[in-house]
Design an enzyme around this catalytic site. Structure first.
Site, mmCIF file in Angstrom:
data_model
loop_
_atom_site.group_PDB
_atom_site.id
_atom_site.type_symbol
_atom_site.label_atom_id
_atom_site.label_comp_id
_atom_site.label_asym_id
_atom_site.label_seq_id
_atom_site.Cartn_x
_atom_site.Cartn_y
_atom_site.Cartn_z
ATOM 1 N N ASP A 13 0.833 -1.203 0.000
ATOM 2 C CA ASP A 13 0.000 0.000 0.000
ATOM 3 C C ASP A 13 0.870 1.257 0.000
ATOM 4 O OD1 ASP A 13 -2.306 1.481 0.049
ATOM 5 O OD2 ASP A 13 -2.643 1.262 2.202
ATOM 6 N N ASN A 61 -10.714 -3.036 -6.130
ATOM 7 C CA ASN A 61 -9.967 -2.011 -6.874
ATOM 8 C C ASN A 61 -10.584 -1.693 -8.238
ATOM 9 O OD1 ASN A 61 -6.731 -3.117 -5.639
ATOM 10 N ND2 ASN A 61 -8.013 -1.450 -4.897
#
Ligand code: FPP
Length: 256
Positions: A13, A61
Site C-alpha cells: 500500500d 480495486n
C-alpha cells in the site's frame, strides 16, 4: 538462528500517496511500486522464504478510475513477461491467484505462459493476487458445498484433515496451482492497519507487521527489519509457550 517465516504475504500500500507527494499521477507510484516488487521478490528468495504472496489488485480495486486500472493491468502483464527469466534463474514458481474472467485476454495468456514456464521452480512460490477477494472466494466455496455433495467433503471429521481439504478446495476456487499455506508473516506498508479482504483464512495465525513506509520506498532493509520483528514474536497458536509450562515465563510468575 533466527526463525524465517515460511510464508510471507504483503499488502503493498502507498503507491498513490508516494506519487501525489511528488506532484505525479498515481500511476507513477504504481510504476515505482513494480520496481519495489522486483527487489523484494529477489530478497525473499535469497532469504529462504518459501512462499511469497503479494496483493497487487483487489476485486474492490475495480472501483478505481479506468485509467488507473488499465495501467495496473498493463504493469502486471509487463512484469509477467519480463520476469520469466529471473524466475527461472532463481528457481521461483510464479502463479496468479484470483478471478480470471474479468482480466483481458492478453493478460490471461501472459499468466498462462508465465505459470507454465516457471512451474518447476522449487526454491520459492511467488503468488500475485489479482482481482482477488478472500470473502468472495470463501463465499464461492460455500456455495459449491451447498450445491454438491462431493464438495461437502471439505468438512470431514478430523480437524487436521479438514483444514487440508479446505485449503485444497479454496486453492481451486482462486486458480492456485497448489494449496495456499498458512501465512506466517503479513506485512502491510503505507501506514494503514487492516487486512482489506486479503487471505482472511490463511492469516488466522499470521503475525501482523505494519509499517508507515510507502510501498515504492520499501527496501530490502525494510523487509529485513520485518523479518527481525517476526523472529522476536512468541507464537503459541492458542497453546502455551514452553516457558510458561516450565514456569520460566516472567509474565506468568508476575501473575501468581
Ligand atoms: C495500493 O496502493 C496498491 C495497489 C492497489 C497496486 C499495487 C501494485 C503494484 C505494487 C505494482 C504492480 C504489481 C506488480 C506485481 C508488478 P494505493 O494505490 O492504494 O496507494 P494509496 O493508499 O497511497 O492511494
Amino acid at each position: 538462528m533466527q526463525s524465517i517465516p515460511q510464508h510471507v504475504a504483503i499488502i503493498m500500500d502507498g503507491n498513490g500517496r508516494w506519487a501525489s507527494r511528488r506532484g505525479l499521477p498515481r500511476t507513477a507510484g504504481h510504476r515505482r511500486g513494480a520496481k519495489a516488487v522486483r527487489r523484494i521478490v529477489e530478497f525473499a528468495a535469497q532469504h529462504q522464504v518459501r512462499e511469497l504472496t503479494l496483493f497487487a489488485f483487489s476485486s474492490d480495486n475495480w472501483q478505481r478510475p479506468l485509467g488507473e486500472t488499465t495501467v495496473l493491468m498493463a504493469l502486471l502483464q509487463q512484469y509477467l513477461c519480463q520476469e520469466i527469466r529471473t524466475c527461472l534463474e532463481q528457481g521461483i514458481a510464479l502463479e496468479v491467484i484470483g478471478r480470471r474472467d474479468r482480466l483481458g485476454r492478453s493478460l490471461g495468456e501472459a499468466i498462462d505462459r508465465c505459470e507454465g514456464a516457471t512451474a518447476a521452480g522449487e526454491r520459492m512460490r511467488l503468488r500475485i493476487a489479482v482481482d482477488y477477494s478472500s470473502r468472495q472466494s470463501i463465499a464461492h466455496l460455500m456455495m459449491q458445498c451447498a450445491a454438491s455433495p462431493s464438495a461437502r467433503q471439505v468438512l470431514p471429521s478430523s480437524p487436521p484433515h479438514r483444514r487440508h481439504r479446505l485449503s485444497d478446495q479454496l486453492a481451486s476456487v482462486v486458480h492456485a496451482k497448489r494449496p495456499i499455506g498458512d501465512v506466517d508473516l503479513l506485512i502491510r506498508s503505507g501506514g494503514e492497519r487492516r487486512l482489506s479482504d486479503f487471505l482472511l483464512l490463511e492469516c488466522a495465525y499470521a503475525e501482523l507487521y505494519f509499517t508507515d513506509v510507502l510501498w515504492p520506498d520499501f527496501t530490502a532493509q525494510n523487509f529485513a527489519t520485518a523479518l527481525d520483528a517476526f523472529g522476536l514474536r512468541n507464537r503459541r497458536f492458542g497453546g502455551l509457550s514452553e516457558a510458561s509450562v516450565t514456569g520460566q515465563d516472567p509474565q506468568v510468575r508476575h501473575a501468581r
